[in-house]
Design a protein around this motif. Structure first.
Motif, mmCIF file in Angstrom:
data_model
loop_
_atom_site.group_PDB
_atom_site.id
_atom_site.type_symbol
_atom_site.label_atom_id
_atom_site.label_comp_id
_atom_site.label_asym_id
_atom_site.label_seq_id
_atom_site.Cartn_x
_atom_site.Cartn_y
_atom_site.Cartn_z
ATOM 1 N N THR A 44 1.946 -3.038 3.524
ATOM 2 C CA THR A 44 2.639 -3.226 2.233
ATOM 3 C C THR A 44 4.086 -2.759 2.267
ATOM 4 O O THR A 44 4.790 -2.865 1.251
ATOM 5 N N ASN A 45 4.535 -2.229 3.423
ATOM 6 C CA ASN A 45 5.908 -1.726 3.590
ATOM 7 C C ASN A 45 6.198 -0.498 2.724
ATOM 8 O O ASN A 45 7.364 -0.135 2.546
ATOM 9 N N ILE A 46 5.151 0.141 2.197
ATOM 10 C CA ILE A 46 5.360 1.370 1.416
ATOM 11 C C ILE A 46 5.898 2.481 2.302
ATOM 12 O O ILE A 46 6.626 3.370 1.839
ATOM 13 N N ASP A 47 5.588 2.439 3.605
ATOM 14 C CA ASP A 47 6.085 3.489 4.513
ATOM 15 C C ASP A 47 7.601 3.474 4.611
ATOM 16 O O ASP A 47 8.216 4.468 5.018
ATOM 17 N N GLU A 48 8.247 2.363 4.222
ATOM 18 C CA GLU A 48 9.704 2.269 4.294
ATOM 19 C C GLU A 48 10.414 2.833 3.052
ATOM 20 O O GLU A 48 11.631 3.034 3.073
#
Length: 450
Positions: free
Chosen positions: A345-349
């Motif tokens: 989900t690209n939440i780590d970015e």
């Protein structure tokens, strides 16, 4: 084009006033007031366009530059018109709604006319029905052939070429080397618009006698040194009292950098406030799922190739950074259960928004690679380091165009670099906004890997 644009802006401005009065005031606009006003506005915009040289060598301009210049002319034209209204004390005949409708109509007319004109002009040039200028090339045959086709695509027809006087390379009997006076005499008979001198590696300097002879002709004489024919960024420059050739230029001006920084601050602050609940839940899930810190800090290369520390949510059991970095792969067993969701989900970015606020990153720009990754490709790809001429970004043009995931081959990285350099060379505030919107609408934009 200037006449057509004047008529279009006049008509559009008058129609804009009529539309506002009909829709908002339910009455017709007075023609004796708004018809002359529309012509004044169109004349002011046209004077600005002519004074700024918008129509000079329009065949070699880009479409975006031509349209943008037209919009600026409309803005300044309306600004001057407002000044005239204020000084003549007749502003009471103009409502704000009328002014806004007229401005929108004039801007739309300029965009439409210039876009349509540009498309027709390019087709006419490619088909050969338009030759805006006639040129003569002087230099080695290989150098002349290298730029002949590129000149043709801009409407410049090469009508003759000649070798340098006393050239060091061998010539055939059918194309003997002419003297400086003979070249000048032939150019005078052919009556070109431009003469382009192309010094090569074997003739690095243009003979002074040739320049003196060519200066006697009523034509534009240009010099394009060896190696610069394919460099699109080359242009003339004024440095104090000296005139030189600018080989490279800074991608963003001071105003451009200020606008981009303002956009970064506004969007980063808004997203941090709006997404803070999601970031808090992600941090809690990381703590409950595996041992280790919430955040992962990694050394990467930023603006001007300087090392920066990029912040991400930890998504792996291991903490690799710098020279020890190994890119993630599909089904990588180093990735935690929560980490797989965060990466998908690209939440780590999201913590990189802190980097944006700190000024080490931008919302849009080339994605920063780990230092080990950079060292791997910097020597293999000649233009790789140019990616660092702007701040790295959370998202970028390369990611929007599918250049995402693991860049484990030279071809994948070359494609990513090509998109990054296109972004740098064509940057605009609207381009950044377009990428941001496309990123938000994209279902899956993997930024750093799997």
């Amino acid at each position: 084009m200037a006449c057509l644009e004047f008529l279009a802006v006049s008509a559009a401005t008058f129609l804009g006033s009529q539309l506002y009065h009909a829709s908002a005031l339910h009455q017709a606009a007075r023609p004796e007031v708004f018809a002359p006003a529309s012509m004044v506005i169109a004349a002011l915009a046209l004077m600005i366009s002519l004074g700024s040289g918008h129509f000079r060598r329009i065949h070699s301009q880009s479409k975006s530059k031509s349209v943008w210049n037209g919009l600026l002319s409309v803005v300044f034209g309306f600004s001057l018109f407002l000044t005239v209204l204020f000084l003549s004390k007749i502003a009471d005949q103009y409502s704000r709604g009328t002014f806004v409708f007229q401005f929108i109509a004039a801007a739309a007319a300029v965009v439409g006319i210039r876009s349509l004109w540009y498309s027709r002009l390019r087709r006419a040039i490619v088909s050969g029905s338009i030759e805006s200028r006639r040129a003569i090339l002087i230099g080695a045959k290989s150098a002349c052939d290298a730029i002949r086709e590129r000149l043709t695509h801009t409407g410049i027809k090469v009508i003759w070429w000649a070798q340098f006087p006393n050239a060091k390379y061998t010539t055939t009997p059918s194309n003997l080397v002419l003297s400086e006076r003979q070249i000048a005499a032939t150019c005078r008979k052919l009556r070109p618009d431009d003469i382009i001198v192309l010094p090569s590696d074997s003739d690095p300097l243009c003979p002074a006698g040739l320049i003196e002879c060519l200066s006697e002709l009523p034509v534009d004489v240009h010099i394009l040194p060896a190696g610069l024919a394919s460099a699109s960024a080359v242009q003339g420059s004024q440095l104090g009292p000296f005139v030189g050739i600018q080989l490279c230029r800074r991608p963003l001006s001071l105003v451009d950098r200020a606008l981009k920084r303002a956009l970064d601050l506004v969007i980063a602050a808004f997203l941090l406030a709006f997404l803070s609940p999601i970031m808090l839940m992600a941090a809690a899930a990381i703590v409950l799922d595996s041992r280790g810190p919430v955040f992962f800090r990694q050394k990467r290369h930023g603006y001007n190739n300087e090392p920066i520390t990029v912040i991400k949510f930890r998504s792996m059991h291991v903490l690799e950074g710098g020279d020890n970095f190994t890119p993630a792969r599909r089904n990588d067993d180093r990735v935690t259960r929560v980490g797989r969701v965060l990466r998908r989900t690209n939440i780590d970015e999201l913590p990189q928004l802190i980097n944006v606020l700190a000024g080490t990153m931008s919302i849009v720009g080339p994605r920063p690679h780990a230092t080990a990754h950079n060292d791997m490709f910097e020597h293999a790809l000649a233009r790789f380091a140019r990616r660092h001429n702007v701040k790295p970004g959370i998202t970028g043009w390369a990611q929007i165009n599918g250049c995402r995931g693991e860049a484990n081959t030279l071809e994948k990285m070359r494609l990513r670099v090509d998109h990054d350099l296109y972004y740098i060379d064509n940057w605009s505030l609207f381009f950044d906004l377009k990428i941001i919107v496309l990123t938000a609408l994209s279902k899956s934009v993997y930024l750093d890997g799997y």
